[in-house]
Design an enzyme around this catalytic site. Structure first.
Site, mmCIF file in Angstrom:
data_model
loop_
_atom_site.group_PDB
_atom_site.id
_atom_site.type_symbol
_atom_site.label_atom_id
_atom_site.label_comp_id
_atom_site.label_asym_id
_atom_site.label_seq_id
_atom_site.Cartn_x
_atom_site.Cartn_y
_atom_site.Cartn_z
ATOM 1 N N GLU A 114 0.953 -0.413 -0.180
ATOM 2 C CA GLU A 114 0.041 0.144 0.192
ATOM 3 C C GLU A 114 0.613 1.491 0.350
ATOM 4 O OE1 GLU A 114 -2.297 -1.039 3.318
ATOM 5 O OE2 GLU A 114 -0.605 0.318 4.434
ATOM 6 N N CYS A 127 3.303 8.232 1.077
ATOM 7 C CA CYS A 127 3.751 7.507 2.392
ATOM 8 C C CYS A 127 3.786 6.308 1.660
ATOM 9 C CB CYS A 127 3.030 6.874 3.308
ATOM 10 S SG CYS A 127 3.835 6.105 5.053
ATOM 11 N N CYS A 134 6.960 -7.512 6.686
ATOM 12 C CA CYS A 134 8.730 -7.253 7.789
ATOM 13 C C CYS A 134 8.622 -7.850 8.238
ATOM 14 C CB CYS A 134 7.894 -6.126 8.361
ATOM 15 S SG CYS A 134 9.231 -5.134 9.073
ATOM 16 N N CYS A 138 7.405 -5.832 15.007
ATOM 17 C CA CYS A 138 7.103 -4.745 16.067
ATOM 18 C C CYS A 138 5.337 -5.278 16.304
ATOM 19 C CB CYS A 138 7.132 -3.243 15.088
ATOM 20 S SG CYS A 138 9.433 -3.013 14.435
ATOM 21 N N CYS A 141 2.504 -3.028 15.612
ATOM 22 C CA CYS A 141 2.694 -2.965 13.658
ATOM 23 C C CYS A 141 1.977 -3.955 12.987
ATOM 24 C CB CYS A 141 3.796 -2.585 13.177
ATOM 25 S SG CYS A 141 4.240 -2.748 11.589
ATOM 26 N N GLY A 184 6.944 -2.399 5.274
ATOM 27 C CA GLY A 184 8.397 -2.660 5.455
ATOM 28 C C GLY A 184 9.738 -1.384 6.041
ATOM 29 N N GLU A 185 11.057 -2.682 6.001
ATOM 30 C CA GLU A 185 12.243 -1.904 6.982
ATOM 31 C C GLU A 185 13.235 -1.448 5.600
ATOM 32 O OE1 GLU A 185 12.934 -0.689 9.442
ATOM 33 O OE2 GLU A 185 14.875 -0.210 8.428
ATOM 34 N N SER A 216 12.574 5.841 6.939
ATOM 35 C CA SER A 216 13.152 5.812 8.552
ATOM 36 C C SER A 216 12.415 4.198 8.839
ATOM 37 C CB SER A 216 11.007 5.823 8.953
ATOM 38 O OG SER A 216 10.793 5.491 10.752
ATOM 39 N N SER A 239 12.684 5.106 14.600
ATOM 40 C CA SER A 239 11.780 4.532 14.918
ATOM 41 C C SER A 239 12.014 4.143 16.503
ATOM 42 C CB SER A 239 10.453 3.611 14.397
ATOM 43 O OG SER A 239 10.712 3.986 13.136
ATOM 44 N N HIS A 241 10.517 4.640 20.855
ATOM 45 C CA HIS A 241 9.021 4.067 21.153
ATOM 46 C C HIS A 241 9.280 3.935 22.520
ATOM 47 C CE1 HIS A 241 6.692 4.090 17.463
ATOM 48 N NE2 HIS A 241 7.618 2.947 17.338
ATOM 49 N N ASN A 315 -1.688 3.488 16.428
ATOM 50 C CA ASN A 315 -3.101 2.967 15.931
ATOM 51 C C ASN A 315 -3.689 2.050 16.431
ATOM 52 O OD1 ASN A 315 -4.892 3.308 13.971
ATOM 53 N ND2 ASN A 315 -3.455 3.654 12.214
ATOM 54 N N CYS A 358 0.358 1.694 9.333
ATOM 55 C CA CYS A 358 1.549 0.947 8.504
ATOM 56 C C CYS A 358 0.626 -0.530 7.840
ATOM 57 C CB CYS A 358 2.200 1.292 9.001
ATOM 58 S SG CYS A 358 3.975 -0.029 8.701
HETATM 59 N N1 SAH Z 1 10.295 0.158 9.466
HETATM 60 C C1 SAH Z 1 10.144 1.226 9.231
HETATM 61 C C2 SAH Z 1 8.747 2.275 8.597
HETATM 62 C C3 SAH Z 1 7.537 1.923 8.738
HETATM 63 S S1 SAH Z 1 6.987 2.230 9.584
HETATM 64 C C4 SAH Z 1 10.565 2.012 11.130
HETATM 65 O O1 SAH Z 1 9.805 0.829 11.674
HETATM 66 O O2 SAH Z 1 10.735 2.776 11.253
HETATM 67 C C5 SAH Z 1 6.894 3.422 9.820
HETATM 68 C C6 SAH Z 1 6.499 4.120 11.603
HETATM 69 O O3 SAH Z 1 5.551 3.811 11.541
HETATM 70 C C7 SAH Z 1 7.206 3.780 12.591
HETATM 71 O O4 SAH Z 1 7.420 4.909 13.259
HETATM 72 C C8 SAH Z 1 6.529 2.099 13.152
HETATM 73 O O5 SAH Z 1 7.243 2.378 14.481
HETATM 74 C C9 SAH Z 1 5.257 2.832 13.459
HETATM 75 N N2 SAH Z 1 4.532 1.926 13.191
HETATM 76 C C10 SAH Z 1 3.585 1.307 13.112
HETATM 77 N N3 SAH Z 1 3.006 0.108 13.765
HETATM 78 C C11 SAH Z 1 1.976 1.704 14.110
HETATM 79 C C12 SAH Z 1 0.615 1.543 14.567
HETATM 80 N N4 SAH Z 1 -0.438 1.099 14.599
HETATM 81 N N5 SAH Z 1 0.397 2.541 15.501
HETATM 82 C C13 SAH Z 1 1.540 4.096 15.741
HETATM 83 N N6 SAH Z 1 2.954 4.215 14.571
HETATM 84 C C14 SAH Z 1 3.289 3.114 13.992
HETATM 85 FE FE1 SF4 Z 2 8.518 -3.328 10.388
HETATM 86 FE FE2 SF4 Z 2 8.413 -0.823 10.883
HETATM 87 FE FE3 SF4 Z 2 6.039 -2.388 11.455
HETATM 88 FE FE4 SF4 Z 2 8.586 -2.622 12.841
HETATM 89 S S1 SF4 Z 2 7.196 -0.948 13.191
HETATM 90 S S2 SF4 Z 2 7.262 -4.072 11.803
HETATM 91 S S3 SF4 Z 2 9.647 -2.259 11.636
HETATM 92 S S4 SF4 Z 2 7.205 -2.040 9.159
#
Ligand code: SAH
Ligand code: SF4
Length: 366
Positions: A114, A127, A134, A138, A141, A184-185, A216, A239, A241, A315, A358
């Protein structure tokens, strides 16, 4: 095997060339130099490569009849040898305020990814995704919850931007910023991600400046170091957190491999080497990482570092029980950081009503 040879090995009638299911090499996977090589192998003058490049990246063309300044046989050859579409747009969701538009794309192997367009005043921010799924897992996510499917090619990353650029172009508008924060990362697909940005950065092509991009990362330390050494103008977000290893490892499994001290050391070196500010992302989860003590711990960790913190209420996703913080707690968190001299912005949860978090749409599709 060269791109040209792999194309030559395949049977590909002209009428299939625009089919998103085709297995032709994707034209957006090529750099200008690679395209020049192909054109030279075809016995065409070198300036034809530049014309094709400008057609794709300046005029945003994707159909044979659009390439009017190429002779017809060359046009046909181009579309016989290369695919101009690896992304088939599926479901499109628009937020109630119409400021966020999310598109689900099917890749040629059926995988779903997406990309999201966010309108904000004069900004047109995309975005984009770098992987289907991924591997980082996490817990909060949606992309992490679905697991790793595969890396996207540089062309598949580029095409997400071209897709929206074409749509904006119809209204006389342009993509102004790209954040690599979709599925994805990006540092787990380092080469393809950076190649995609280089392609979009090219002054003779799409010409979107390096500073318009933000990558990111979840915190892959060796890749942060590699990125720092390249001294690019691209913005970096990490990221974080959590500000202690126990909490961070429980949310972001990669923290066991690259704990906070090694991550912060790499971030400090990045700032020293590049002189660039780094952004830290923090999803505020009620009673997990949104307390005043969490904010104070974070302030201590970032003391003296040229940085900025973005906090965003979580989220909520299906497979994680955590809840979003409240507005008051987010504000209190921000204030503690600001008082400690660390700039902090509370980000809006854009497109909550369209599952624009995401990976939320694609994980359902998968
Ligand atoms: N993999 C990379 C980039 C994609 S995620 C990373 O982790 O940085 C982009 C951002 O969305 C990251 O900061 C991630 O921690 C955050 N994210 C993922 N799931 C989320 C959620 N459910 N609520 C808020 N932020 C979230
Ligand atoms: Fe992958 Fe980023 Fe989601 Fe972590 S927050 S699972 S690194 S996409």
């Amino acid at each position: 095997m060269s791109i040209v040879n792999s194309a030559r090995d395949q049977k590909h009638p002209v009428d299939e060339s625009l089919n998103a299911g085709s297995v032709l090499p994707l034209i957006y996977d090529l750099s200008l130099q690679q395209l020049e090589k192909v054109v030279a192998e075809w016995g065409e003058p070198a300036y034809r490569a530049r014309q094709i490049w400008e057609g794709i990246y300046q005029h945003l063309w994707s159909k044979p009849e659009e390439f009017t300044f190429l002779p017809k046989p060359l046009r046909e050859k181009l579309f016989t040898w290369f695919s101009f579409s690896a992304l088939a747009p599926g479901m499109v969701k628009s937020s109630a305020d119409r400021q966020t538009i999310k598109t689900l794309f099917r890749l040629r192997d059926g995988r779903a990814i997406e990309a999201v367009l966010m309108l904000y005043e004069h900004r047109r921010t995309l975005c984009i995704s770098t992987q289907a799924g991924c591997a980082m897992g996490c817990v909060f996510c949606a992309t992490g919850q679905m697991g790793f499917k595969r890396n996207l090619s540089s062309g598949e990353i580029v095409e997400q931007v071209l897709y929206y650029a074409r749509q904006l172009n119809l209204q006389g508008e342009k993509v102004s910023n790209v954040v690599v924060m979709g599925m994805g990362e990006p540092f787990h697909n380092y080469q393809n991600t950076l190649e995609a940005i280089d392609r979009l950065n090219d002054a003779q092509g799409f010409n979107l400046g390096s500073r318009r991009f933000t990558i990111s990362t979840v915190g892959l330390v060796p890749m942060i170091r590699r990125f720092a050494a390249e001294k690019r103008q691209i913005n970096l977000a990490v990221s974080l957190h959590a500000a202690n290893d126990e909490l961070r490892s429980s949310m972001l499994p990669i923290n066991r491999k690259y704990p906070i001290n090694s991550l912060l050391a790499a971030c400090r070196d990045y700032v020293d080497q590049t002189g660039r500010r780094i952004t830290f992302e923090w999803a505020l989860i009620r009673n997990v990482n949104d307390t005043p003590e969490d904010a104070r711990q974070l302030a201590r960790l970032l003391h003296g570092l040229l940085c900025h913190v973005n906090v965003i209420p979580l989220n909520p996703t299906n497979r994680y029980s955590g809840q979003a913080t409240t507005r008051e707690r987010a504000e209190a968190f921000r204030q503690i950081l600001e008082e400690a001299g660390i700039p902090c912005t509370i980000r809006l949860r854009r497109g909550i009503d369209i599952q624009a978090g995401c990976g939320q749409l694609a994980s359902q599709a998968e």
